[in-house]
Design a protein around this motif. Structure first.
Motif, PDB file in Angstrom:
ATOM      1  N   TYR A 115     -11.935 -43.323  20.349  1.00 37.24           N
ATOM      2  CA  TYR A 115     -10.985 -42.968  21.398  1.00 37.24           C
ATOM      3  C   TYR A 115      -9.841 -42.115  20.866  1.00 37.24           C
ATOM      4  CZ  TYR A 115     -13.374 -46.731  23.841  1.00 37.24           C
ATOM      5  OH  TYR A 115     -14.342 -47.524  24.411  1.00 37.24           O
ATOM      6  N   SER A 116      -9.386 -41.212  21.708  1.00 36.22           N
ATOM      7  CA  SER A 116      -8.151 -40.460  21.452  1.00 36.22           C
ATOM      8  C   SER A 116      -6.993 -41.263  22.014  1.00 36.22           C
ATOM      9  CB  SER A 116      -8.234 -39.091  22.129  1.00 36.22           C
ATOM     10  OG  SER A 116      -6.990 -38.426  22.077  1.00 36.22           O
ATOM     11  N   HIS A 117      -5.829 -41.160  21.358  1.00 39.59           N
ATOM     12  CA  HIS A 117      -4.647 -41.890  21.817  1.00 39.59           C
ATOM     13  C   HIS A 117      -3.420 -40.984  21.844  1.00 39.59           C
ATOM     14  CE1 HIS A 117      -6.675 -45.715  21.631  1.00 39.59           C
ATOM     15  NE2 HIS A 117      -6.832 -45.680  20.308  1.00 39.59           N
ATOM     16  N   SER A 150     -10.257 -35.286  19.033  1.00 35.45           N
ATOM     17  CA  SER A 150      -9.382 -36.346  19.540  1.00 35.45           C
ATOM     18  C   SER A 150      -7.905 -35.998  19.443  1.00 35.45           C
ATOM     19  CB  SER A 150      -9.642 -37.650  18.776  1.00 35.45           C
ATOM     20  OG  SER A 150      -9.396 -37.468  17.388  1.00 35.45           O
ATOM     21  N   ASN A 197      -6.111 -41.125  16.953  1.00 33.02           N
ATOM     22  CA  ASN A 197      -7.356 -41.710  17.454  1.00 33.02           C
ATOM     23  C   ASN A 197      -7.561 -43.110  16.889  1.00 33.02           C
ATOM     24  OD1 ASN A 197      -8.929 -41.677  14.989  1.00 33.02           O
ATOM     25  ND2 ASN A 197      -9.266 -39.497  15.274  1.00 33.02           N
ATOM     26  N   SER A 198      -8.518 -43.827  17.474  1.00 27.94           N
ATOM     27  CA  SER A 198      -8.737 -45.224  17.105  1.00 27.94           C
ATOM     28  C   SER A 198      -9.202 -45.372  15.663  1.00 27.94           C
ATOM     29  CB  SER A 198      -9.760 -45.857  18.050  1.00 27.94           C
ATOM     30  OG  SER A 198     -10.941 -45.078  18.133  1.00 27.94           O
ATOM     31  N   VAL A 217       0.410 -47.694  21.172  1.00 26.71           N
ATOM     32  CA  VAL A 217      -0.429 -46.777  21.956  1.00 26.71           C
ATOM     33  C   VAL A 217       0.031 -46.791  23.412  1.00 26.71           C
ATOM     34  CG1 VAL A 217      -2.766 -46.341  22.824  1.00 26.71           C
ATOM     35  CG2 VAL A 217      -2.424 -47.021  20.438  1.00 26.71           C
ATOM     36  N   TRP A 219      -1.491 -44.288  25.650  1.00 23.33           N
ATOM     37  CA  TRP A 219      -2.593 -43.697  26.427  1.00 23.33           C
ATOM     38  C   TRP A 219      -3.859 -43.720  25.596  1.00 23.33           C
ATOM     39  CZ3 TRP A 219      -5.576 -39.309  25.298  1.00 23.33           C
ATOM     40  CH2 TRP A 219      -6.472 -38.920  26.312  1.00 23.33           C
ATOM     41  N   THR A 220      -4.976 -44.036  26.269  1.00 20.09           N
ATOM     42  CA  THR A 220      -6.288 -44.075  25.628  1.00 20.09           C
ATOM     43  C   THR A 220      -7.269 -43.260  26.459  1.00 20.09           C
ATOM     44  OG1 THR A 220      -5.880 -46.259  24.669  1.00 20.09           O
ATOM     45  CG2 THR A 220      -8.182 -45.568  24.883  1.00 20.09           C
ATOM     46  N   SER A 221      -8.056 -42.447  25.783  1.00 19.94           N
ATOM     47  CA  SER A 221      -9.014 -41.551  26.445  1.00 19.94           C
ATOM     48  C   SER A 221     -10.298 -42.288  26.825  1.00 19.94           C
ATOM     49  CB  SER A 221      -9.380 -40.408  25.497  1.00 19.94           C
ATOM     50  OG  SER A 221     -10.240 -40.890  24.467  1.00 19.94           O
TER      51      SER A 221
END
Length: 321
Positions: A115-117, A150, A197-198, A217, A219-221
């Motif tokens: 995931y992108s953050h 990401s 990213n994660s 965090v 926001w998470t994609s």
């Protein structure tokens, strides 16, 4: 005699035209994108590359650059034979550097994504993406490398393009850096918000837990396909097969290989893959471009319509793959 000399010269000339990659290799240069410091990357990758050298018979050299573009250009000019990329940089390597996706990472839990953050300091008043966008004029922003999936492409689409926001002008200050630098900048209060990213946050938690605890965090994609490995298409077939065999079987040769994969990025294996892995990333790029064209009030109507039609045509073509 003249005919023999002419024939010999022609043979030499023909040989000179054969690309170096088409001849037998003695060494393989393995490119590693700059997601963090080269010191950390070398520590993570070197045990795998050492095993690669032993099992393939080639001398394997780690190839680093200060940014993603350096690895792409290295592959383009034959200085990099095989490389670890993110999906966006792999797309560039395929399109511009004669590359071809042949493998994809697999997480230790069997999943094939990350995931992108967007991250902020734990004491930041920013609690959500909405807070970030509403207050952007007063915020400093740490963006990712322009060739990062990401760190740049995914937030460019889901955070900015979908909200009709240009990050270059929306924030008080915008700077670009790798994942590790952005995370440390947030932890040290040098920027207000940054991409990450994660995977990288998990590494930071292992290496610098005191810094990781300073990050939150906001926001998470959606899930992003795990990173691909890419090789030049013009490598000798014997070399291509040895490289594939090595990565496809890596992790099955005992506990040390499993430990090396876990250290690398909490992985369990590399599975076969192709350029088809990049289709969702190509779609993101085109969707982002489409939103930008639609929002351009200065673009003449006819030109806007033509550009949108071209993007829609390309999206339709991707949908048939």
């Amino acid at each position: 005699m003249i005919k023999k000399i002419a024939s010999a010269l022609a043979a030499v000339a023909a040989l000179a035209c054969v690309p170096a990659a088409a001849q037998d290799l003695k060494e393989i240069n393995f490119g590693i994108i700059s997601t963090e410091s080269s010191q950390h990357l070398k520590s993570d990758w070197q045990p795998v590359l050492d095993d690669m050298g032993r099992k393939t018979g080639y001398k394997v050299n780690a190839f680093f650059a200060s940014d993603y573009a350096g690895i792409i250009e290295g592959m383009r000019f034959g200085k990099v034979h095989v490389a670890w990329f993110g999906n966006k940089s792999a797309m560039e390597a395929v399109d511009r550097a004669g590359g071809e996706v042949f493998a994809q990472m697999v997480n230790a839990d069997g999943t094939q994504g990350y995931y992108s953050h967007l991250i902020v300091h734990r004491d930041s008043p920013l609690k959500s993406l909405d807070d970030v966008l509403k207050n952007s004029r007063n915020l400093s922003f740490g963006n990712g490398d322009p060739n990062s999936t990401s760190g740049f492409l995914v937030p460019a689409y889901y955070v900015f393009a979908q909200n009709r926001v240009d990050p270059k002008t929306a924030f008080k200050v915008t700077r670009s850096a790798n994942h590790e630098s952005n995370a440390l900048a947030v932890a040290n209060r040098q920027v207000d918000v940054a991409t990450n990213n994660s995977e990288n946050l998990a590494k930071l938690g292992d290496r610098m837990p005191e810094k990781f605890r300073e990050i939150r965090v906001v926001w998470t994609s959606p899930l992003i396909p795990l990173d691909p490995l890419v090789m030049r298409k013009d490598l000798p077939e014997a070399a291509r097969q040895k490289v594939k065999d090595f990565f496809y079987s890596y992790g099955q040769g005992g506990q040390q290989e499993k430990d090396n994969l876990m250290k690398l990025s909490k992985l369990s294996a590399f599975k076969p893959s192709t350029n088809a892995q990049l289709v969702p990333i190509r779609q993101l790029e085109l969707f982002k471009d489409r939103n930008k064209v639609e929002a351009d009030a200065a673009l003449p109507a006819a030109e806007k319509q033509a550009r949108l039609a071209d993007i829609d045509r390309r999206l339709a073509q991707l949908g048939t793959h």
